[in-house]
Design a protein around this motif. Structure first.
Motif, PDB file in Angstrom:
ATOM      1  N   HIS A 178       0.855  -1.189   0.000  1.00 58.95           N
ATOM      2  CA  HIS A 178       0.000   0.000   0.000  1.00 58.95           C
ATOM      3  C   HIS A 178       0.886   1.232   0.000  1.00 58.95           C
ATOM      4  CE1 HIS A 178      -3.096   2.943   0.760  1.00 58.95           C
ATOM      5  NE2 HIS A 178      -2.279   3.466   1.663  1.00 58.95           N
ATOM      6  N   LEU A 179       0.506   2.240  -0.787  1.00 62.41           N
ATOM      7  CA  LEU A 179       1.328   3.439  -0.960  1.00 62.41           C
ATOM      8  C   LEU A 179       0.506   4.696  -0.679  1.00 62.41           C
ATOM      9  CD1 LEU A 179       3.865   3.990  -3.769  1.00 62.41           C
ATOM     10  CD2 LEU A 179       2.102   5.704  -3.432  1.00 62.41           C
ATOM     11  N   ASN A 180       1.050   5.592   0.138  1.00 55.74           N
ATOM     12  CA  ASN A 180       0.488   6.941   0.319  1.00 55.74           C
ATOM     13  C   ASN A 180       1.371   7.945  -0.415  1.00 55.74           C
ATOM     14  OD1 ASN A 180      -1.420   5.976   2.115  1.00 55.74           O
ATOM     15  ND2 ASN A 180      -0.523   6.932   3.934  1.00 55.74           N
ATOM     16  N   THR A 181       0.763   8.873  -1.155  1.00 61.08           N
ATOM     17  CA  THR A 181       1.544   9.971  -1.726  1.00 61.08           C
ATOM     18  C   THR A 181       1.007  11.294  -1.184  1.00 61.08           C
ATOM     19  OG1 THR A 181       2.035  11.220  -3.749  1.00 61.08           O
ATOM     20  CG2 THR A 181       0.170   9.716  -3.841  1.00 61.08           C
ATOM     21  N   VAL A 182       1.932  12.038  -0.582  1.00 68.10           N
ATOM     22  CA  VAL A 182       1.575  13.271   0.120  1.00 68.10           C
ATOM     23  C   VAL A 182       2.086  14.497  -0.631  1.00 68.10           C
ATOM     24  CG1 VAL A 182       1.858  14.528   2.308  1.00 68.10           C
ATOM     25  CG2 VAL A 182       1.658  12.037   2.317  1.00 68.10           C
ATOM     26  N   GLY A 183       3.129  14.318  -1.454  1.00 66.92           N
ATOM     27  CA  GLY A 183       3.764  15.454  -2.132  1.00 66.92           C
ATOM     28  C   GLY A 183       3.069  15.813  -3.443  1.00 66.92           C
ATOM     29  N   HIS A 184       3.820  16.437  -4.343  1.00 67.58           N
ATOM     30  CA  HIS A 184       3.247  16.869  -5.624  1.00 67.58           C
ATOM     31  C   HIS A 184       2.694  15.676  -6.387  1.00 67.58           C
ATOM     32  CE1 HIS A 184       4.743  20.834  -4.971  1.00 67.58           C
ATOM     33  NE2 HIS A 184       6.014  20.478  -5.037  1.00 67.58           N
ATOM     34  N   LYS A 185       1.542  15.870  -7.000  1.00 67.43           N
ATOM     35  CA  LYS A 185       0.893  14.773  -7.728  1.00 67.43           C
ATOM     36  C   LYS A 185       0.118  15.261  -8.935  1.00 67.43           C
ATOM     37  CE  LYS A 185      -1.040  13.517  -3.800  1.00 67.43           C
ATOM     38  NZ  LYS A 185      -0.607  14.624  -2.895  1.00 67.43           N
ATOM     39  N   THR A 217      -8.674   8.609  -3.034  1.00 71.11           N
ATOM     40  CA  THR A 217      -8.324   9.949  -2.547  1.00 71.11           C
ATOM     41  C   THR A 217      -9.271  10.336  -1.419  1.00 71.11           C
ATOM     42  OG1 THR A 217      -7.801  12.212  -3.196  1.00 71.11           O
ATOM     43  CG2 THR A 217      -9.785  11.250  -4.154  1.00 71.11           C
ATOM     44  N   ASP A 218      -8.878  11.348  -0.673  1.00 70.82           N
ATOM     45  CA  ASP A 218      -9.694  11.745   0.479  1.00 70.82           C
ATOM     46  C   ASP A 218     -10.777  12.756   0.135  1.00 70.82           C
ATOM     47  OD1 ASP A 218      -7.176  12.990   0.043  1.00 70.82           O
ATOM     48  OD2 ASP A 218      -7.331  14.100   1.899  1.00 70.82           O
ATOM     49  N   SER A 219     -10.678  13.410  -1.011  1.00 74.13           N
ATOM     50  CA  SER A 219     -11.745  14.325  -1.427  1.00 74.13           C
ATOM     51  C   SER A 219     -11.826  14.344  -2.940  1.00 74.13           C
ATOM     52  CB  SER A 219     -11.504  15.746  -0.909  1.00 74.13           C
ATOM     53  OG  SER A 219     -12.385  16.660  -1.561  1.00 74.13           O
ATOM     54  N   MET A 220     -12.901  13.804  -3.465  1.00 73.99           N
ATOM     55  CA  MET A 220     -13.070  13.805  -4.916  1.00 73.99           C
ATOM     56  C   MET A 220     -13.193  15.243  -5.428  1.00 73.99           C
ATOM     57  SD  MET A 220     -13.032  10.546  -5.733  1.00 73.99           S
ATOM     58  CE  MET A 220     -13.948  10.159  -7.233  1.00 73.99           C
ATOM     59  N   ALA A 221     -13.873  16.109  -4.675  1.00 74.88           N
ATOM     60  CA  ALA A 221     -14.061  17.501  -5.115  1.00 74.88           C
ATOM     61  C   ALA A 221     -12.723  18.224  -5.186  1.00 74.88           C
ATOM     62  CB  ALA A 221     -15.006  18.238  -4.163  1.00 74.88           C
ATOM     63  N   GLN A 222     -11.898  18.052  -4.138  1.00 74.40           N
ATOM     64  CA  GLN A 222     -10.614  18.724  -4.141  1.00 74.40           C
ATOM     65  C   GLN A 222      -9.678  18.103  -5.177  1.00 74.40           C
ATOM     66  OE1 GLN A 222     -11.049  18.832   0.528  1.00 74.40           O
ATOM     67  NE2 GLN A 222      -9.001  19.477  -0.025  1.00 74.40           N
ATOM     68  N   ALA A 223      -9.741  16.773  -5.337  1.00 74.20           N
ATOM     69  CA  ALA A 223      -8.889  16.106  -6.333  1.00 74.20           C
ATOM     70  C   ALA A 223      -9.184  16.640  -7.723  1.00 74.20           C
ATOM     71  CB  ALA A 223      -9.093  14.591  -6.278  1.00 74.20           C
ATOM     72  N   GLY A 224     -10.446  16.979  -7.954  1.00 78.57           N
ATOM     73  CA  GLY A 224     -10.832  17.462  -9.279  1.00 78.57           C
ATOM     74  C   GLY A 224     -10.588  18.940  -9.498  1.00 78.57           C
ATOM     75  N   ALA A 225     -10.109  19.640  -8.474  1.00 76.97           N
ATOM     76  CA  ALA A 225      -9.980  21.097  -8.563  1.00 76.97           C
ATOM     77  C   ALA A 225      -8.539  21.558  -8.779  1.00 76.97           C
ATOM     78  CB  ALA A 225     -10.552  21.744  -7.301  1.00 76.97           C
ATOM     79  N   TYR A 226      -7.592  20.643  -8.907  1.00 82.56           N
ATOM     80  CA  TYR A 226      -6.195  21.062  -9.095  1.00 82.56           C
ATOM     81  C   TYR A 226      -6.000  21.647 -10.490  1.00 82.56           C
ATOM     82  CZ  TYR A 226      -4.293  18.947  -4.847  1.00 82.56           C
ATOM     83  OH  TYR A 226      -3.992  18.655  -3.548  1.00 82.56           O
ATOM     84  N   PHE A 237      -3.027   5.605  -2.162  1.00 82.41           N
ATOM     85  CA  PHE A 237      -3.815   6.713  -1.625  1.00 82.41           C
ATOM     86  C   PHE A 237      -3.174   8.028  -2.057  1.00 82.41           C
ATOM     87  CE2 PHE A 237      -4.299   9.686   2.111  1.00 82.41           C
ATOM     88  CZ  PHE A 237      -5.594  10.070   1.800  1.00 82.41           C
ATOM     89  N   CYS A 238      -3.920   8.832  -2.811  1.00 83.62           N
ATOM     90  CA  CYS A 238      -3.450  10.144  -3.262  1.00 83.62           C
ATOM     91  C   CYS A 238      -4.068  11.191  -2.347  1.00 83.62           C
ATOM     92  CB  CYS A 238      -3.863  10.385  -4.716  1.00 83.62           C
ATOM     93  SG  CYS A 238      -3.150   9.189  -5.859  1.00 83.62           S
ATOM     94  N   SER A 239      -3.288  11.669  -1.401  1.00 87.20           N
ATOM     95  CA  SER A 239      -3.792  12.562  -0.349  1.00 87.20           C
ATOM     96  C   SER A 239      -3.889  13.994  -0.865  1.00 87.20           C
ATOM     97  CB  SER A 239      -2.832  12.502   0.849  1.00 87.20           C
ATOM     98  OG  SER A 239      -3.286  13.323   1.893  1.00 87.20           O
ATOM     99  N   VAL A 240      -5.069  14.577  -0.737  1.00 87.86           N
ATOM    100  CA  VAL A 240      -5.246  15.984  -1.135  1.00 87.86           C
ATOM    101  C   VAL A 240      -5.523  16.886   0.062  1.00 87.86           C
ATOM    102  CG1 VAL A 240      -6.016  15.401  -3.461  1.00 87.86           C
ATOM    103  CG2 VAL A 240      -7.728  15.692  -1.654  1.00 87.86           C
ATOM    104  N   GLY A 241      -5.761  16.302   1.231  1.00 90.31           N
ATOM    105  CA  GLY A 241      -5.973  17.132   2.422  1.00 90.31           C
ATOM    106  C   GLY A 241      -7.411  17.567   2.584  1.00 90.31           C
ATOM    107  N   LEU A 242      -8.269  16.622   2.922  1.00 93.78           N
ATOM    108  CA  LEU A 242      -9.695  16.927   3.098  1.00 93.78           C
ATOM    109  C   LEU A 242      -9.895  18.218   3.892  1.00 93.78           C
ATOM    110  CD1 LEU A 242     -12.698  15.928   2.885  1.00 93.78           C
ATOM    111  CD2 LEU A 242     -12.341  14.922   5.149  1.00 93.78           C
ATOM    112  N   ALA A 243     -10.577  19.181   3.287  1.00 92.80           N
ATOM    113  CA  ALA A 243     -10.874  20.435   3.989  1.00 92.80           C
ATOM    114  C   ALA A 243     -11.794  20.144   5.166  1.00 92.80           C
ATOM    115  CB  ALA A 243     -11.533  21.429   3.025  1.00 92.80           C
TER     116      ALA A 243
END
Lengths: 323, 323
Positions: free
Chosen positions: A209-216, A236-245, A283-289
């Protein structure tokens, strides 16, 4: 009646198990629609941007975290918790601890949900604050036997390994290459500032299992698409935030977007998690607001000195200016 | 080392003269490009929006004010001041006082710059907190002989008049209609929540200066275009913010936009202010971003107890949690 909470207080009182269980609640609340957590907004200033991530737990509270992109290593963030009924500020935290523990706890929840139950070895790329809170949180959800760490400077990775041994009581080794750090590991944590890939899919064994916290993002990512191709499950932890980059997040763009799943949905049982021991999960971490406000709410509600039970309440507006 | 500042502290220590002179500095700094103050940004939550206004005084500080649109009468705002060199938070204020005094002080600067020097009578529409801080600030820049006030409830306007008498020592009368409040007045202050016009241009005499603090957008404004047509000079505190309203601000849309001037430019002498005693001048207040941070910076730098000279410094992170 605002409670003012410092980094020292957070560090002393927010243990990893509490942080992980609280952030797990936040992820479930977001999935169920009780936590409203829109994509971040930002205001452009002369030397960077001031960023606001906001969240509302319906009927309970609303609040935000602010941070900036100026690049000061000691820059402090502000986390504010408003009571939903009155709009008053119940608590303010100033510092770095809530934000970094929030990110670590998200990684801990992901590992708990997706790594093999018997996972015990961890490989880390990066030796900064984000790498630390990832290990800190993972150690709360799995019984770890060894941590291997690579970062660019020997001194940095040796110091990180020593800290793992000293503060977490887990065997830890600094190694001289990224591939050595992640090879044959059950859990891999990428927490770098690198804009280019630091490992390749060939470095991972089945079942990782892999977590990525940095640039993605496209054109700036600490991993390549080979990892996305290799992963059996992308979360990912937030589909809305993942889609907003902007530029788009790699896992939220074609051809991967259709495979990206919500960690909250996995936790709720609405989406399958790991189904076999040899799958690679990512897991692609975006930081759930709103996660930081969840943690601040937990701190103020459940710690006796902060709620007024036990020791008498020490309210800042009563004591800060007295002579 | 963050200083935590409450509403009681602001009310006790930020007098109108200091607020007006500080906000005057902010307007000049914005005009000269030293204060970067972008339009506000906001994040949508379930029951309203969380709004961030940010500012940066180049080389000195950056910071923000946050507020929300949920409509709680006691809702508190957060103002944060970061040191530009380190990113650390020098001070946090929680409450309503800095925001409302900022708006009042903007009105005071406008009156000081644009009203006739001998202006002494003030007519106010509205009896809320914004109306109060307008009068509070105007009284610091002109020797006032009488204030007349109209608001929708007799009790509200009588209470307001009594407060003017008691706290400012100025003769004040509540009157039963808006026209009576503003007729034959040197300075007129509109500070209502009305979405429709509360006075008309015919109510004003030549030589009047008018501040509008409430709604001022197309389709939702406390005044009509007759006032804009009547005004010889239209001024706002932030051209960038004035241009960012949606729906557009009346004075920032055709045919008025070409006539709208920056208050900072007037203060700097780059744009003419009032040129004759019978001109009607009008200030459309949008709330210059960064002004609240200017006030917080002034509070922390110039008041002995807040800077550590005089009484020993009382720093929140040293005392708030000690037993």
């Amino acid at each position: 009646m605002t409670r003012f909470i410092t980094d020292a207080e957070v560090a002393a009182r927010l243990d990893a198990g509490t942080a992980v269980s609280t952030i797990r609640e936040a992820l479930l609340a977001a999935y169920e629609g009780r936590l409203v957590a829109p994509p971040r907004v930002s205001a452009p200033l002369a030397e960077g941007r001031l960023v606001l991530t906001a969240g509302q737990l319906t009927g309970e509270w609303y609040g935000f975290r602010s941070y900036d992109t100026f690049g000061h290593p000691e820059a402090e963030q502000v986390v504010a918790l408003h009571d939903a009924g009155t709009g008053r500020v119940r608590a303010i935290a100033v510092g770095q601890e809530i934000g970094s523990r929030r990110t670590g706890a998200l990684g801990g929840v992901a590992v708990d949900a997706l790594a093999r139950p018997e996972a015990s070895t961890v490989g880390v790329i990066g030796a900064g604050g984000q790498a630390w809170t990832q290990v800190w949180a993972v150690a709360a959800v799995r019984r770890l036997s060894e941590v291997t760490v690579y970062s660019r400077t020997p001194a940095g990775r040796e110091k990180f390994a020593a800290r793992v041994r000293a503060e977490l009581g887990i065997a830890a080794r600094a190694v001289p290459s990224p591939a050595e750090a992640v090879r044959e590991r059950d859990v891999v944590l990428l927490a770098t500032t690198s804009p280019t890939p630091v490992i390749s899919a060939a470095d991972l064994r089945p079942g990782t299992h892999l977590n990525t916290v940095g640039h993605k993002q496209i054109g700036r990512a600490e991993f390549g698409t080979d990892l996305l191709d290799r992963a059996d499950l992308l979360v990912t932890d937030s589909m809305a935030q993942a889609g907003a980059y902007e530029p788009p997040m790699l896992a939220a763009a074609a051809p991967y977007a259709g495979r990206l799943r919500s960690l909250g949905a996995v936790l709720a049982g609405a989406v399958p998690g790991r189904s076999t021991a040899d799958q690679v999960t990512m897991f692609c971490s975006v930081g759930l607001a709103g996660g930081e406000v969840f943690l601040l709410d937990r701190l103020t509600r459940e710690i006796p000195e902060l709620t007024g039970s036990g020791a008498p309440p020490r309210e800042v507006d009563q004591v800060a200016w007295s002579e």
